[in-house]
Design a protein around this motif. Sequence first.
Motif, short mmCIF file in Angstrom:
data_model
loop_
_atom_site.label_atom_id
_atom_site.label_comp_id
_atom_site.label_asym_id
_atom_site.label_seq_id
_atom_site.Cartn_x
_atom_site.Cartn_y
_atom_site.Cartn_z
N THR A 45 0.83 -1.20 0.00
CA THR A 45 0.00 0.00 0.00
C THR A 45 0.87 1.25 0.00
OG1 THR A 45 -1.72 -1.17 1.22
CG2 THR A 45 -1.83 1.23 1.23
N GLY A 46 1.92 1.27 0.79
CA GLY A 46 2.82 2.42 0.83
C GLY A 46 3.49 2.66 -0.51
N LEU A 47 3.92 1.59 -1.15
CA LEU A 47 4.54 1.74 -2.47
C LEU A 47 3.55 2.26 -3.51
CD1 LEU A 47 6.80 -1.44 -2.60
CD2 LEU A 47 7.54 0.93 -2.36
N ALA A 48 2.31 1.79 -3.44
CA ALA A 48 1.29 2.26 -4.38
C ALA A 48 1.00 3.74 -4.17
CB ALA A 48 0.01 1.45 -4.21
N ILE A 49 0.86 4.15 -2.93
CA ILE A 49 0.61 5.57 -2.64
C ILE A 49 1.80 6.41 -3.06
CG2 ILE A 49 0.30 7.24 -0.76
CD1 ILE A 49 -1.41 5.10 0.64
N GLY A 50 3.02 5.93 -2.80
CA GLY A 50 4.22 6.64 -3.21
C GLY A 50 4.31 6.79 -4.72
N ALA A 51 3.92 5.74 -5.45
CA ALA A 51 3.94 5.81 -6.91
C ALA A 51 2.94 6.83 -7.43
CB ALA A 51 3.64 4.43 -7.50
N ILE A 52 1.77 6.88 -6.80
CA ILE A 52 0.77 7.87 -7.21
C ILE A 52 1.27 9.27 -6.94
CG2 ILE A 52 -1.53 8.77 -6.64
CD1 ILE A 52 -2.37 5.83 -6.21
N VAL A 53 1.86 9.49 -5.79
CA VAL A 53 2.38 10.82 -5.44
C VAL A 53 3.48 11.23 -6.41
CG1 VAL A 53 3.70 12.07 -3.69
CG2 VAL A 53 1.71 10.72 -3.02
N MET A 54 4.39 10.31 -6.71
CA MET A 54 5.47 10.64 -7.65
C MET A 54 4.92 10.92 -9.05
SD MET A 54 8.12 10.86 -5.88
CE MET A 54 9.32 11.01 -7.16
N GLY A 55 3.88 10.20 -9.45
CA GLY A 55 3.25 10.44 -10.75
C GLY A 55 2.65 11.84 -10.81
N ILE A 56 1.96 12.23 -9.77
CA ILE A 56 1.37 13.58 -9.72
C ILE A 56 2.47 14.63 -9.73
CG2 ILE A 56 0.07 15.18 -8.26
CD1 ILE A 56 -1.62 12.74 -7.37
#
Length: 99
Positions: free
Chosen positions: A54-65
């Motif tokens: 979950t942390g990696l998924a949220i981090g990936a979304i944040v980096m994408g934004i």
Amino acid sequence: MADQAPKEPGARVATRIDPIKESLSREQMQFIRHVELEQWKKKTQKLRTRNVVTGLAIGAIVMGIYGYTFYSVSQEKIMDEMDEEAKRARLQGPKTGAN
């Protein structure tokens, strides 16, 4: 399921007990604590794995934004340059009697 009678004669089935109501020996209480600790260890491993995913998924979304924001800001510079060229063209263009 644990409270059901065994299907085969002589087969042992785990029964639920309440350690508060039933008098258990010290060894039995230690065994119960040991089993509960092992169960918690298994559960925490699963939870830790889920938390990491979950942390990696949220981090990936944040980096994408974050990356998209930088990309869109760089596109705005191009639009500013085009606006400046249009302004210069208007200033250098033919003058009308309206001014």
